[in-house]
Design an enzyme around this catalytic site. Structure first.
Site, PDB file in Angstrom:
ATOM      1  N   ARG A   1     108.487 -10.188   1.418  1.00 35.14           N
ATOM      2  CA  ARG A   1     108.713 -10.951   0.531  1.00 35.14           C
ATOM      3  C   ARG A   1     110.321 -10.676  -0.123  1.00 35.14           C
ATOM      4  NH1 ARG A   1     104.851 -12.979  -2.928  1.00 35.14           N
ATOM      5  NH2 ARG A   1     106.747 -13.760  -4.183  1.00 35.14           N
TER       6      ARG A   1
ATOM      7  N   ARG B   1     107.695 -18.692 -12.043  1.00 39.72           N
ATOM      8  CA  ARG B   1     106.363 -18.480 -11.776  1.00 39.72           C
ATOM      9  C   ARG B   1     105.503 -19.133 -12.622  1.00 39.72           C
ATOM     10  NH1 ARG B   1     103.155 -14.686  -8.393  1.00 39.72           N
ATOM     11  NH2 ARG B   1     101.377 -13.919  -9.539  1.00 39.72           N
TER      12      ARG B   1
ATOM     13  N   CYS C   1      97.974 -12.729   1.072  1.00 38.77           N
ATOM     14  CA  CYS C   1      99.168 -12.457   0.290  1.00 38.77           C
ATOM     15  C   CYS C   1      98.905 -11.412  -0.885  1.00 38.77           C
ATOM     16  CB  CYS C   1      99.362 -13.900  -0.275  1.00 38.77           C
ATOM     17  SG  CYS C   1      98.130 -14.683  -1.196  1.00 38.77           S
TER      18      CYS C   1
ATOM     19  N   ASP D   1      93.073 -15.814   1.483  1.00 36.73           N
ATOM     20  CA  ASP D   1      93.511 -15.692   0.222  1.00 36.73           C
ATOM     21  C   ASP D   1      92.595 -15.303  -0.770  1.00 36.73           C
ATOM     22  OD1 ASP D   1      95.288 -15.348  -2.133  1.00 36.73           O
ATOM     23  OD2 ASP D   1      95.865 -17.540  -2.111  1.00 36.73           O
TER      24      ASP D   1
ATOM     25  N   HIS E   1     103.450 -22.098  -2.803  1.00 38.71           N
ATOM     26  CA  HIS E   1     104.103 -20.758  -2.855  1.00 38.71           C
ATOM     27  C   HIS E   1     105.077 -20.555  -1.781  1.00 38.71           C
ATOM     28  CE1 HIS E   1     104.657 -16.811  -4.241  1.00 38.71           C
ATOM     29  NE2 HIS E   1     103.388 -16.350  -4.150  1.00 38.71           N
TER      30      HIS E   1
END
Length: 314
Positions: A302, A112, A274, A234, A139
């Protein structure tokens, strides 16, 4: 969504860096595999037995870290967490040297990071799988979880009308790649200077010719949301762009997802984000916490999508 016992999907790439690595057929297979993993976790309890995976995080995380750690361990694997929130990759020693050393000890890297180039260099330097757990440009784990969540609720995504409103950021880019591969009709409304990456849109439209997907860009959020079955937004200011926060809040105010905007969507339309969300900025509390919000389903899924990704790569 019906579940079946599946063979391992055809592996087309050793890494997941953007979401564009896999074909439309493989992308659909991965969602079907995710459904089977979610319904029958015990079948996959040994997938990563004896495998060690390095989790490298330059950015803080709740969902990404927990879902990867729990997912990996539930498949019999082991996690080595490397905290790089204080010193970015490449500062202490070169990215290539980090990757080459890790390759001698672990079987895969989940990273990440702030910059996509870090992932690209790691993947080019090593022979072990590298998974993008978020970068400034993409992503893919999030986008796959989002489409799995929609498929779980609505069934086939062919022709599904999804509106994305806000910043054409990393999440938006990966949503485009996967929309094209899954046959989704994606309408994106952003301010003129905040559109998604042109090369991503071009690739999406190229693939869309094969799958009958649609990728439409516009600036009017009302036009994008009209009749949509799902409405996605987002954060207006992503990590790393905090100094732009005040300007962005002013520019994006007309793109807030509120009850008035949602009223233009289909009667059974769902809301997606998200997370983390900023109530009162990109979305109002009544929408984010309302009965049509899928944000917690997205968050839960996820883990299952990431398990499917690792099952495929290993």
């Amino acid at each position: 969504m019906a579940t079946t016992t599946l063979a391992v999907p055809i592996q087309e790439a050793k890494d997941l860096l953007t979401g564009a690595e896999w074909s439309p057929a493989h992308s659909r297979e991965l969602l079907a595999l995710t459904a089977d993993i979610k319904a029958n976790p015990s079948r996959y309890a040994e997938t990563l037995r004896g495998k060690f995976l390095a989790l490298i995080f330059e950015k803080p995380s709740l969902r990404t870290r927990v879902t990867f750690e729990v997912g990996i361990q539930s498949m019999g694997g082991h996690v080595v967490f490397l905290d790089h929130t204080q010193a970015r990759l490449g500062e202490r020693e070169s990215i290539a040297d980090v990757a080459r050393n890790l390759e001698r000890w672990v079987h895969g890297i989940v990273a990440r990071v702030y910059e996509q180039r870090v992932l690209d260099e790691m993947a080019a330097t090593t022979d072990i799988p590298v998974v993008n757990a978020l970068s400034d440009k993409f992503h893919p784990c999030q986008a796959l979880a989002d489409y799995f969540t929609l498929e779980e609720k609505f069934g086939s995504l062919k022709g599904f009308k999804l509106a994305y409103v806000g910043d054409g950021n990393n999440v938006c880019n990966s949503l485009i790649y996967l929309a094209a591969r899954l046959g989704v009709h994606l309408r994106i409304a952003t301010p003129p200077d905040y559109a998604p990456a042109a090369e991503v849109v071009a690739d999406g439209k190229r693939v869309a010719r094969e799958t009958k997907a649609k990728i439409d860009l516009m600036t009017d959020p009302r036009e994008a949301v009209a009749g949509a079955q799902g409405v996605y937004t987002d954060s207006w200011t992503s990590m790393g762009f905090e100094e732009e926060g005040e300007v962005r809040n002013a520019v994006f105010q007309p793109y807030q997802v509120n009850a008035q905007l949602m009223s233009l969507a289909a009667p059974d339309a769902v809301f997606m984000h998200c997370l983390p969300a900023h109530r009162g900025l990109e979305v109002t509390p009544e929408v984010l916490d309302g009965p049509h919000s899928l944000v917690l389903d997205q968050s839960e899924n996820r883990m299952y999508v990431q398990k499917a990704i690792l099952h495929t790569l290993f």
